[in-house]
Motif scaffolding. Structure first.
Motif, PDB file in Angstrom:
ATOM      1  N   LYS A   9       4.892   5.099  15.190  1.00 28.02           N
ATOM      2  CA  LYS A   9       4.377   3.725  15.738  1.00 28.02           C
ATOM      3  C   LYS A   9       3.253   4.016  16.812  1.00 28.02           C
ATOM      4  CE  LYS A   9       7.970   1.569  16.707  1.00 28.02           C
ATOM      5  NZ  LYS A   9       9.146   0.419  17.187  1.00 28.02           N
ATOM      6  N   ALA A  12       0.139   5.216  15.132  1.00 22.40           N
ATOM      7  CA  ALA A  12      -0.553   4.161  14.583  1.00 22.40           C
ATOM      8  C   ALA A  12      -1.265   3.381  15.537  1.00 22.40           C
ATOM      9  CB  ALA A  12       0.335   3.220  13.670  1.00 22.40           C
ATOM     10  N   MET A  16      -5.372   2.613  16.049  1.00 29.47           N
ATOM     11  CA  MET A  16      -5.852   1.348  15.918  1.00 29.47           C
ATOM     12  C   MET A  16      -6.558   1.047  17.204  1.00 29.47           C
ATOM     13  SD  MET A  16      -2.697  -0.879  14.473  1.00 29.47           S
ATOM     14  CE  MET A  16      -1.951  -0.412  12.711  1.00 29.47           C
ATOM     15  N   ARG A 132      -6.535  -1.068   9.060  1.00 31.48           N
ATOM     16  CA  ARG A 132      -5.536  -1.240   7.883  1.00 31.48           C
ATOM     17  C   ARG A 132      -5.030  -0.071   7.669  1.00 31.48           C
ATOM     18  NH1 ARG A 132      -9.773  -4.806   6.100  1.00 31.48           N
ATOM     19  NH2 ARG A 132      -9.498  -7.066   6.915  1.00 31.48           N
ATOM     20  N   ARG A 135      -2.228   1.639   9.619  1.00 31.19           N
ATOM     21  CA  ARG A 135      -1.160   0.703   9.153  1.00 31.19           C
ATOM     22  C   ARG A 135      -0.444   1.278   7.893  1.00 31.19           C
ATOM     23  NH1 ARG A 135      -1.310  -5.183   7.016  1.00 31.19           N
ATOM     24  NH2 ARG A 135      -2.456  -3.978   5.456  1.00 31.19           N
ATOM     25  N   ARG A 136      -1.333   1.648   6.871  1.00 32.11           N
ATOM     26  CA  ARG A 136      -0.848   2.133   5.500  1.00 32.11           C
ATOM     27  C   ARG A 136      -0.274   3.476   5.633  1.00 32.11           C
ATOM     28  NH1 ARG A 136      -5.568   3.177   2.636  1.00 32.11           N
ATOM     29  NH2 ARG A 136      -5.337   5.246   3.436  1.00 32.11           N
ATOM     30  N   ILE A 139       2.974   3.511   7.513  1.00 29.30           N
ATOM     31  CA  ILE A 139       4.338   2.807   6.946  1.00 29.30           C
ATOM     32  C   ILE A 139       4.517   3.837   5.648  1.00 29.30           C
ATOM     33  CG2 ILE A 139       4.644   1.015   4.888  1.00 29.30           C
ATOM     34  CD1 ILE A 139       3.252  -0.800   6.954  1.00 29.30           C
ATOM     35  N   GLU A 160       8.416  -1.021  10.076  1.00 30.32           N
ATOM     36  CA  GLU A 160       7.343  -1.378   9.335  1.00 30.32           C
ATOM     37  C   GLU A 160       7.044  -2.855   9.946  1.00 30.32           C
ATOM     38  OE1 GLU A 160       7.917  -1.574   5.178  1.00 30.32           O
ATOM     39  OE2 GLU A 160       9.138   0.233   5.061  1.00 30.32           O
ATOM     40  N   ILE A 163       5.132  -1.966  12.861  1.00 32.97           N
ATOM     41  CA  ILE A 163       3.640  -1.500  12.713  1.00 32.97           C
ATOM     42  C   ILE A 163       2.718  -2.816  12.079  1.00 32.97           C
ATOM     43  CG2 ILE A 163       2.427  -0.064  10.954  1.00 32.97           C
ATOM     44  CD1 ILE A 163       4.916   1.895  11.431  1.00 32.97           C
ATOM     45  N   GLN A 164       3.281  -3.651  11.554  1.00 36.12           N
ATOM     46  CA  GLN A 164       2.711  -4.654  11.105  1.00 36.12           C
ATOM     47  C   GLN A 164       2.235  -5.843  12.347  1.00 36.12           C
ATOM     48  OE1 GLN A 164       1.513  -5.515   8.074  1.00 36.12           O
ATOM     49  NE2 GLN A 164       0.382  -7.395   8.977  1.00 36.12           N
ATOM     50  N   HIS A 167      -0.694  -4.075  13.737  1.00 39.32           N
ATOM     51  CA  HIS A 167      -1.801  -4.184  12.901  1.00 39.32           C
ATOM     52  C   HIS A 167      -2.521  -5.476  13.496  1.00 39.32           C
ATOM     53  CE1 HIS A 167      -3.446  -6.180   9.363  1.00 39.32           C
ATOM     54  NE2 HIS A 167      -4.136  -5.072   9.187  1.00 39.32           N
TER      55      HIS A 167
END
Length: 188
Positions: A9, A12, A16, A132, A135-136, A139, A160, A163-164, A167
């Motif tokens: 996390k 990510a 981002m 994106r 994120r992908r 995940i 998940e 993380i969404q 995002h």
């Protein structure tokens, strides 16, 4: 909660954040009708055999809202600076008086504003794609950690969702940057 999941996390979120920082920097370089020293950030000048950023071979000042003055530290590179500015994608012709280079920022035409908005949209979309992808990737790694029994399934589901949320937060930041730049470009 699994430290692997926390680490994923965090990675990510960092990826981002870098996308947003890069987008912000890219948008600052887009000319919106007023002078800004950031406009010249991407300009490289040949200096003693290597390309050097303009701000490392000169001082850049804003005497007023519609002009930029570039004062080279060595008079010998005045022509090189002028050529580098003319060759850039700014679409501005500098004035060289033998001492300094003056750059007048003309008001934008309606057509040029629309072209700039396309560039802004493109930059924002690239940032969103990068977000994106982060994120992908995160995940996917979380799902692989379930298969390798490193992470319980319920912890992975929560990760998940987190993380969404990350995002969504960064996509909203990209949209905010777009909206403020759009307003700046369209303001006459």
């Amino acid at each position: 909660m699994s430290t692997l999941v926390e680490q994923l996390k965090q990675q990510a979120g960092e990826a981002m954040q870098k996308s947003i920082e890069y987008l912000d920097e890219a948008l600052q370089r887009i000319r919106a009708g007023k002078a800004n020293v950031k406009l010249l950030d991407g300009i490289m000048v040949p200096y003693y055999g290597s390309d050097t950023p303009l701000n490392q071979v000169s001082s850049i000042t804003l005497p007023d809202a519609r002009s930029i003055v570039v004062t080279p530290w060595e008079k010998g590179i005045l022509r090189d600076i002028e050529k580098a500015i003319m060759d850039s994608d700014l679409g501005i012709t500098p004035e060289n008086n033998g001492e300094v280079i003056r750059i007048g920022i003309p008001p934008l035409t309606g057509e040029r504003r629309q072209e700039l908005l396309k560039v802004v949209k493109s930059s924002v979309e690239e940032a969103k794609i990068s977000i994106r992808n982060a994120r992908r990737d995160a995940i996917d790694k979380v799902k692989k950690s379930i298969k390798s029994d490193a992470t319980p399934e319920d912890v992975a589901k929560g990760a998940e969702a987190d993380i969404q949320k990350l995002h969504d937060k960064y996509i909203a930041m990209a949209d905010d940057l777009y909206n403020s730049k759009e307003k700046e470009v369209l303001t006459v």
